[in-house]
Design an enzyme around this catalytic site. Structure first.
Site, PDB file in Angstrom:
ATOM      1  N   GLU A 214      66.595  62.148   6.917  1.00 58.31           N
ATOM      2  CA  GLU A 214      66.655  62.004   8.380  1.00 58.31           C
ATOM      3  C   GLU A 214      65.370  61.404   8.948  1.00 58.31           C
ATOM      4  O   GLU A 214      64.282  61.922   8.696  1.00 58.31           O
ATOM      5  CB  GLU A 214      66.903  63.393   8.995  1.00 58.31           C
TER       6      GLU A 214
ATOM      7  N   ASP B 114      65.179  75.384  -4.869  1.00 57.83           N
ATOM      8  CA  ASP B 114      66.608  75.495  -4.565  1.00 57.83           C
ATOM      9  C   ASP B 114      66.803  75.579  -3.044  1.00 57.83           C
ATOM     10  O   ASP B 114      66.582  76.632  -2.433  1.00 57.83           O
ATOM     11  CB  ASP B 114      67.120  76.757  -5.280  1.00 57.83           C
TER      12      ASP B 114
HETATM   13  C1  MEV Z   1      67.842  67.574  14.565  1.00 57.61           C
HETATM   14  O1  MEV Z   1      67.890  67.327  13.187  1.00 57.61           O
HETATM   15  C2  MEV Z   1      67.160  68.897  14.852  1.00 57.61           C
HETATM   16  C3  MEV Z   1      67.196  69.333  16.314  1.00 57.61           C
HETATM   17  O2  MEV Z   1      68.523  69.357  16.797  1.00 57.61           O
HETATM   18  C4  MEV Z   1      66.580  70.716  16.364  1.00 57.61           C
HETATM   19  C5  MEV Z   1      66.690  71.394  17.702  1.00 57.61           C
HETATM   20  O3  MEV Z   1      67.628  71.110  18.481  1.00 57.61           O
HETATM   21  O4  MEV Z   1      65.844  72.276  17.945  1.00 57.61           O
HETATM   22  C6  MEV Z   1      66.422  68.381  17.177  1.00 57.61           C
END
Ligand code: MEV
Length: 422
Positions: free
Chosen positions: A83, A277
């Site tokens: 990501e 893990d």
């Molecule tokens: C995205 O990968 C993670 C978030 O949605 C976390 C959050 O909303 O606190 C941005």
């Protein structure tokens, strides 16, 4: 012809034969097979010994989380994740934490639980008393299973017995509490649970079914804390925004799931980078977040007397540095070296800090400009690449799409065509 996925002895075939089989089955091109065969930093021979039926590898990017200062020491943190924005966000949060010395962290110790499920006992209370009265014998027998662990200073530490009412009737659950030192310890504690099960059956007259560790590792907690200075993070409104975001997650499981997903973006990426893990850690984290009967946030935030934001996290962290993929995967070993890790405890503490940093960064973005602006730049590059852009066109097309507020595949294709005609 109908294709069949039934293959006998697939696991015995050489990799090349397996590749040939799936190439025919899935009509893969030679190029696709070559891509699969390229296992990157993990030699095929090692990959083959790690799991069954291996045909290749999937390489994910490893980024380095920078700026982390943990218990007074500067650390570079390898993070493996698909990501975009995660590594940048963690690094940015770690930079802000530095104004107050960075993160402080500790670890409760590497004590893992193994469960032994006993059923068919006429008097469960009596059975639990018997088991408890033989604690010494049970722990001694467990200890005998792992002389290497004992030598390293670990081994069985204690025992608990719990009574459960289930739809299949009452059950007596014995917990062995085992100090697994620098190992994740799954093998060690499972072996011990299996070894003591016949003794428990014999002393109670009941029947044991399951003998397996619990991922709800409540005796293996990593904790981290950081003070984020009000003026460094954007002033009082940002502090209040984060406090509100955090209160939302504490009160609402729908929000807590997403809040903790953000925490796990940080945690799982370091767990993965070190060959640990990820599922074990995720199961432990989420069950810990629900330990009081309602799923809630893994982090907490408060305002200190000077108006600064104090963030903290407490999370089970059953990671090791000596066994399994942590040892066999060459990239995981390099990851440990980059962090200068000498013990599983150090690793657990770093991971907790990254989880907190990640969560702080997400809440700060969400409570202010929203998450999309930061995400979009990176997302746009991926969209441009998927549409077929390469070289400097990736950046050009991504920039145009962000500027126009149209980060979409169709627009990327249009822009690609436009540039192709220039
Ligand atoms: C995205 O990968 C993670 C978030 O949605 C976390 C959050 O909303 O606190 C941005």
């Amino acid at each position: 012809m109908v294709k069949s996925s039934e293959v006998s002895g697939f696991y015995k075939k050489p990799v090349e034969e397996r590749l040939k089989f799936i190439q025919e089955f899935a009509c893969l091109t030679d190029e696709e097979v070559a891509t699969l065969r390229n296992t990157g930093g993990l030699p095929m021979g090692t990959a083959e010994k790690m799991i069954e039926n291996v045909v290749g590898g999937l390489t994910l990017p490893m980024g380095i989380g920078v700026n982390f200062r943990i218990n007074g020491k500067d650390v570079l943190v390898p993070m493996v994740i698909e990501e975009p924005s995660v590594v940048a966000a963690a690094s940015n949060a770690a930079k802000m934490a530095r104004a107050r010395g960075g993160f402080s962290a500790d670890f409760s110790g590497p004590v893992m639980i193994a469960q032994i499920q006993l059923v068919d006992v006429p008097d469960p209370f009596k059975a639990s008393e018997i088991i408890l009265s033989r604690k010494k014998d049970i722990l001694e027998l467990a200890a005998k299973q792992d002389p290497v662990l004992l030598q390293a200073g670990g081994g069985p530490r204690d025992m608990e017995v719990r009574l459960l009412d289930t739809k299949m009737g009452p059950m007596v659950i014995t917990h062995l509490l085992v100090d697994t030192r620098d190992a994740m310890g799954a093998n060690a504690v499972n072996t011990m649970a299996e070894a003591v099960a016949p003794l428990i059956e014999q002393m109670t007259g009941g029947r044991v079914y399951l003998r397996i560790l619990s991922n709800l590792a409540v005796h293996r907690l990593a904790r981290a804390k950081a003070i984020f200075e009000r003026d460094v993070i954007g002033g009082e409104a940002v502090v209040d925004g984060i406090l509100n975001a955090s209160a939302f997650a504490e009160a609402d499981p729908f929000r807590a799931a997403t809040h903790n997903k953000g925490v796990m973006n940080g945690i799982s990426s370091v767990v993965l980078a070190t060959g640990n893990d990820t599922r074990a850690i995720e199961a432990g984290a989420h069950s810990y977040a629900a330990r009081n009967g309602r799923y809630t946030s893994l982090t907490t935030y408060e305002k200190d007397a000077d108006g600064n934001l104090v963030g903290s996290i407490e999370v089970p962290m059953a990671v090791g540095i000596v066994g399994g993929a942590t040892k066999t995967h060459p990239v995981a070993r390099i990851a440990l070296k980059i962090m200068d890790i000498k013990s599983a405890s150090e690793l657990a503490q770093i991971i907790a800090c990254v989880g907190l940093a990640q969560n702080f960064a997400a809440l700060r973005a969400l409570a202010t400009e929203g998450i999309q602006r930061g995400h979009m730049g990176l997302h746009a590059r991926n969209v441009a690449i998927s549409a077929g852009a390469s070289g400097e066109l990736v950046e050009k097309i991504a920039e145009r799409m962000v500027k126009e507020g149209k980060v979409r595949a169709d627009r990327a294709k249009e822009l690609l065509a436009e540039y192709a005609h220039k």
